[in-house]
Every structure is written in C-alpha cells, then in structure tokens.
Design a protein around this motif. Structure first.
Motif, PDB file in Angstrom:
ATOM      1  N   VAL A  19       0.847  -1.280  -0.064  1.00 30.51           N
ATOM      2  CA  VAL A  19       0.133   0.047   0.093  1.00 30.51           C
ATOM      3  C   VAL A  19       0.880   1.267   0.082  1.00 30.51           C
ATOM      4  CG1 VAL A  19      -1.765   1.253   1.390  1.00 30.51           C
ATOM      5  CG2 VAL A  19      -1.801  -1.189   1.197  1.00 30.51           C
ATOM      6  N   CYS A  56     -13.711  -2.958   0.717  1.00 29.03           N
ATOM      7  CA  CYS A  56     -13.080  -3.579  -0.521  1.00 29.03           C
ATOM      8  C   CYS A  56     -13.351  -4.964  -0.566  1.00 29.03           C
ATOM      9  CB  CYS A  56     -11.799  -2.870  -0.373  1.00 29.03           C
ATOM     10  SG  CYS A  56     -10.840  -3.393  -1.784  1.00 29.03           S
ATOM     11  N   MET A  73     -15.614  -1.664  -4.477  1.00 27.51           N
ATOM     12  CA  MET A  73     -15.623  -0.689  -3.263  1.00 27.51           C
ATOM     13  C   MET A  73     -16.999  -0.066  -3.118  1.00 27.51           C
ATOM     14  SD  MET A  73     -12.525  -0.391  -1.993  1.00 27.51           S
ATOM     15  CE  MET A  73     -13.158   0.853  -0.863  1.00 27.51           C
ATOM     16  N   THR A 115      -7.416  -3.185   1.100  1.00 26.12           N
ATOM     17  CA  THR A 115      -7.886  -1.782   0.749  1.00 26.12           C
ATOM     18  C   THR A 115      -7.501  -1.715  -0.871  1.00 26.12           C
ATOM     19  OG1 THR A 115      -7.360   0.667   0.833  1.00 26.12           O
ATOM     20  CG2 THR A 115      -5.635  -0.733   1.143  1.00 26.12           C
ATOM     21  N   VAL A 139     -11.131   3.341   4.902  1.00 28.04           N
ATOM     22  CA  VAL A 139     -11.233   2.192   4.258  1.00 28.04           C
ATOM     23  C   VAL A 139      -9.885   1.339   4.918  1.00 28.04           C
ATOM     24  CG1 VAL A 139     -11.696   2.949   1.856  1.00 28.04           C
ATOM     25  CG2 VAL A 139      -9.094   3.102   2.664  1.00 28.04           C
ATOM     26  N   GLY A 140      -9.612  -0.030   4.634  1.00 32.87           N
ATOM     27  CA  GLY A 140      -8.698  -0.418   5.261  1.00 32.87           C
ATOM     28  C   GLY A 140      -7.304  -0.038   4.926  1.00 32.87           C
ATOM     29  N   SER A 141      -6.037  -0.408   5.624  1.00 34.26           N
ATOM     30  CA  SER A 141      -4.676  -0.073   5.297  1.00 34.26           C
ATOM     31  C   SER A 141      -3.882  -1.259   4.946  1.00 34.26           C
ATOM     32  CB  SER A 141      -4.078   0.411   6.594  1.00 34.26           C
ATOM     33  OG  SER A 141      -3.963  -0.508   7.411  1.00 34.26           O
ATOM     34  N   LYS A 147      -6.557   1.823  10.005  1.00 32.03           N
ATOM     35  CA  LYS A 147      -7.388   2.495   8.908  1.00 32.03           C
ATOM     36  C   LYS A 147      -7.107   3.537   8.442  1.00 32.03           C
ATOM     37  CE  LYS A 147     -11.138  -0.548   9.522  1.00 32.03           C
ATOM     38  NZ  LYS A 147     -11.436  -1.644   8.780  1.00 32.03           N
TER      39      LYS A 147
END
Length: 168
Positions: A19, A56, A73, A115, A139-141, A147
């Motif tokens: 990410v 997600c 999403m 994510t 959203v996720g990390s 987050k």
C-alpha cells in the motif's frame, strides 16, 4: 482508544508494504484495535457512521477457464451486486467473492484490512458511485491494526478505477 488521524506518510508502519507506494498526501491513517477491524465493530467502537466506511471486496471472475480478479468498493451500508453488475462488467460467466486465502496472498494484505490502494497492477477497481460522493471515507490499510481516511473521490483516481452503480 480514540482515533488519531495522522498523515499516512508519517506512519508507514501502520500501512501494509504493498500500500505504501500508493499513498497520497491527502491520505491519513489511525491505529486501531486489530480485534475491531471488521467494519461494524470498528464503527460502533470508534463512533463512525457506517456510511463513512467503504468496504473493499475482492472478486474472482471466471470465463473459459480463466480467472481474473477485481476489487469492488461499496459503502458499508450496501452490498456489491457481484452476480449482476460486476459479473457483466467483467464479462465473466461467473463471479464470486475470492476465497480469503487467495485474496490475502494475491494482495499481500491482511484479511479485514484489504484496501484498493496498492492492489496488483492491472486489477480493475470498481467503485460504487455513492463512495465517491462522500467527502471522506474510511478504508482498510492492508493491516488489521489501522484504517485509512481519504476523500471518496480519491478512489476514482486510482489506477484501474471505474465508477459504476455497484450497490444493491
């Protein structure tokens, strides 16, 4: 524990490795209790409305023996129309949620933290129109212990992103 949103670039330890290259200046991160990473528990504990969270989900689309993956999403208050809109858009005979072990191994992210930022190159990211209308979404990390908070419209600007009416 309260949410302490800081620029994600200042806390790379709170973001999964795949990410990190996709982070933008307008993305913030907050550490959370990993046991509360699932959306409903997160929103309840940290006082976030469900419609500020965007989930997600990784979809496996199959056609002629070939499997392609995509991310969808949608706001936490809705569900992605995987068997309708998503399947047709991906021109697949069958579309379903990817098994957890496949989703985590292919993305390099933890279950409950996946994510759209930093997904494998070439994966379509299908974003429900309601998500980009939000000034900010959670959203996720890539990790269960944090987050991300970013403008909803930023998701439409990700490589491979397409805005569609995905929600049921």
């Amino acid at each position: 524990m309260d949410l302490n949103w800081v620029p994600a670039a200042d806390r790379p330890d709170l973001v999964a490795e795949p990410v990190r290259p996709a982070l933008r200046d307008d993305v913030r991160v907050a550490e959370i209790d990993p046991a509360l990473a699932d959306t409903a528990e997160f929103c309840e504990r940290y006082g976030m409305p469900l419609d500020t969270s965007a989930n997600c989900v990784i979809v496996a689309a199959k056609r002629g023996g070939e499997v392609r993956y995509a991310a969808c999403m949608v706001l936490a208050t809705s569900r992605a129309d995987v068997n309708g809109v998503v399947r047709r858009h991906l021109e697949a005979r069958k579309a379903s949620f990817a098994p957890m072990d496949q989703a985590t191994s292919l993305t390099g992210m933890e279950y409950g933290g996946i994510t759209p930022l930093g997904l494998p190159a070439g994966w379509p990211i299908l974003v429900d129109a309601a998500v980009i209308e939000r000034s900010e979404v959670v959203v996720g990390s890539g990790l269960r212990r944090s987050k991300l908070l970013l403008p909803g419209k930023a998701l439409a600007e990700l490589p491979g992103a397409e805005v569609l009416p995905l929600a049921q």
